[in-house]
Design a protein around this motif. Structure first.
Motif, PDB file in Angstrom:
ATOM      1  N   GLU A  87       0.818  -1.214   0.000  1.00 13.42           N
ATOM      2  CA  GLU A  87       0.000   0.000   0.000  1.00 13.42           C
ATOM      3  C   GLU A  87       0.854   1.266   0.000  1.00 13.42           C
ATOM      4  OE1 GLU A  87      -2.492   0.830   3.387  1.00 13.42           O
ATOM      5  OE2 GLU A  87      -3.059   2.725   2.470  1.00 13.42           O
ATOM      6  N   LYS A  88       1.910   1.286   0.822  1.00 12.66           N
ATOM      7  CA  LYS A  88       2.717   2.514   0.938  1.00 12.66           C
ATOM      8  C   LYS A  88       3.283   2.948  -0.407  1.00 12.66           C
ATOM      9  CE  LYS A  88       7.116   0.260   2.011  1.00 12.66           C
ATOM     10  NZ  LYS A  88       8.322   0.256   2.858  1.00 12.66           N
ATOM     11  N   ASP A  89       3.679   1.959  -1.227  1.00  7.75           N
ATOM     12  CA  ASP A  89       4.274   2.281  -2.530  1.00  7.75           C
ATOM     13  C   ASP A  89       3.215   2.768  -3.514  1.00  7.75           C
ATOM     14  OD1 ASP A  89       6.776   1.471  -1.589  1.00  7.75           O
ATOM     15  OD2 ASP A  89       6.372  -0.621  -2.111  1.00  7.75           O
ATOM     16  N   ILE A  90       2.055   2.128  -3.478  1.00 11.79           N
ATOM     17  CA  ILE A  90       0.964   2.560  -4.368  1.00 11.79           C
ATOM     18  C   ILE A  90       0.557   3.994  -4.014  1.00 11.79           C
ATOM     19  CG2 ILE A  90      -1.416   2.119  -5.082  1.00 11.79           C
ATOM     20  CD1 ILE A  90      -0.941  -0.827  -4.292  1.00 11.79           C
ATOM     21  N   ASN A  91       0.419   4.255  -2.715  1.00 17.71           N
ATOM     22  CA  ASN A  91       0.002   5.589  -2.274  1.00 17.71           C
ATOM     23  C   ASN A  91       0.961   6.674  -2.779  1.00 17.71           C
ATOM     24  OD1 ASN A  91      -1.968   4.212  -0.830  1.00 17.71           O
ATOM     25  ND2 ASN A  91      -0.907   4.374   1.143  1.00 17.71           N
ATOM     26  N   LEU A  92       2.255   6.369  -2.694  1.00 16.74           N
ATOM     27  CA  LEU A  92       3.263   7.348  -3.130  1.00 16.74           C
ATOM     28  C   LEU A  92       3.204   7.567  -4.644  1.00 16.74           C
ATOM     29  CD1 LEU A  92       5.583   9.233  -2.373  1.00 16.74           C
ATOM     30  CD2 LEU A  92       7.149   7.287  -2.585  1.00 16.74           C
ATOM     31  N   LYS A  93       3.010   6.470  -5.372  1.00 17.27           N
ATOM     32  CA  LYS A  93       2.899   6.602  -6.832  1.00 17.27           C
ATOM     33  C   LYS A  93       1.692   7.458  -7.202  1.00 17.27           C
ATOM     34  CE  LYS A  93       5.252   2.390  -8.229  1.00 17.27           C
ATOM     35  NZ  LYS A  93       5.164   1.040  -8.799  1.00 17.27           N
ATOM     36  N   ILE A  94       0.587   7.200  -6.537  1.00 20.54           N
ATOM     37  CA  ILE A  94      -0.625   7.990  -6.813  1.00 20.54           C
ATOM     38  C   ILE A  94      -0.336   9.473  -6.569  1.00 20.54           C
ATOM     39  CG2 ILE A  94      -2.977   8.505  -6.019  1.00 20.54           C
ATOM     40  CD1 ILE A  94      -3.344   5.498  -5.505  1.00 20.54           C
ATOM     41  N   ALA A  95       0.299   9.773  -5.450  1.00 20.88           N
ATOM     42  CA  ALA A  95       0.588  11.177  -5.112  1.00 20.88           C
ATOM     43  C   ALA A  95       1.445  11.832  -6.193  1.00 20.88           C
ATOM     44  CB  ALA A  95       1.295  11.245  -3.761  1.00 20.88           C
TER      45      ALA A  95
END
Ligand SMILES: [Zn+2]
Length: 302
Positions: A87-95
């Motif tokens: 999740e942490k990596d997906i969240n950062l990519k989205i941002a």
């Protein structure tokens, strides 16, 4: 900031029912909640079916704080297997994709609470927005099957109840509707808005029950409309396949987010047919057993 009202318009969002929350991991990272009869009653009153006018902030220049959830040793929600994205990596990519997309608008400036695999504390995230003089605070997350919600896929947006600084809370609720509207168009199932109050009987300065999630109550306290966007479920095969599997899919979610932000800030939403929007109010620790309430918003175009 300059105000530039064009004209008022129309969308009525009737909130009915639904449930949500962040993943199991996230729930441990956030404070716990429990039932409170008085608050439940109060919230039901404010969410009656009477028409509410919810005006957006009127400004010509915007500062947006994006908050990619988790990071560092906090992976956030986890998938079924280790090879699934965290999740942490997906969240950062989205941002980062949102920032890239919004850079096309010279009157929208974007800051991030983290730009790498680090973990700002929850207590540091809204203060970063205050420091950056942000107009909106948007925390970006993905979900996992937990104890609070009764569904295992789709998107939801966590918003304040309106127990404190009502206007700020209403703006956050309205912003949440914009996100749901755009994410739904990418094909993610819309699970509605989620409101959740403290289970420890924690209060706002006005004596009313505080919002459960720290990000939410901190942003309300600071007077910044703040939301937590749960895009989809990292432990649902279908959600992963359709929306999270690779960067191109993740970018589509981010583009939907960027459109929601742009529409909210710049008033590019046109009046459409009456729309219904689900809302769930969680006032006890069991989540799934909560009563549903309804609410109506009138969206304005500027
Ligand atoms: Zn999360």
């Amino acid at each position: 900031m300059k105000k530039n009202v064009k004209k008022a318009l129309a969308l009525m969002l009737v909130l009915c029912a639904g449930v949500a929350g962040c993943g199991t991991k996230k729930q441990t990272a956030q404070e716990k909640t429990a039932s409170h009869k008085t608050t439940a009653k109060k919230a039901t009153t404010t969410t009656s079916s009477k028409k509410q006018e919810t005006r957006k902030l009127k400004k010509s220049n915007w500062i947006i704080e994006l908050d990619p959830g988790h990071g560092g040793n906090d992976s956030g929600a986890v998938g079924k297997t280790n090879d699934q994205p965290q999740e942490k990596d997906i969240n950062l990519k989205i941002a980062k994709y949102i920032k890239q997309e919004l850079s096309k608008n010279s009157n929208i400036k974007v800051y991030l609470t983290r730009t790498g695999d680090t973990k700002p504390e929850l207590s540091e995230r809204v203060p970063k927005a205050v420091q950056d003089k942000a107009d909106l605070f948007i925390s970006l997350h993905n979900n996992a099957n937990g104890e609070i919600v009764d569904y295992d896929h789709g998107c939801t947006v966590l918003v304040p109840t309106g127990n404190y600084k009502k206007e700020v809370s209403k703006q956050a609720q309205l912003l949440g509707c914009y996100f749901l509207k755009q994410l739904e168009q990418t094909g993610v199932e819309n699970q509605g808005l989620l409101m959740r109050t403290s289970e420890k009987n924690e209060k706002y300065p006005n004596g009313k029950l505080r919002d459960y999630y720290r990000i939410i109550h901190n942003s309300v306290e600071e007077g910044i409309p703040g939301v937590i966007v749960e895009h989809s479920f990292v432990d649902n095969d279908n959600d992963v396949e359709q929306f999270l599997k690779d960067d191109a899919k993740i970018k589509k979610l981010a583009q939907a987010d960027a459109k929601a932000i742009r529409d909210y800030c710049l008033g590019t939403v046109k009046q459409e047919k009456e729309e219904k929007q689900k809302v769930t109010l969680i006032t006890d620790s069991k989540g799934k057993n909560n009563k549903y309430s309804s609410k109506m918003f009138t969206l304005y175009e500027y």
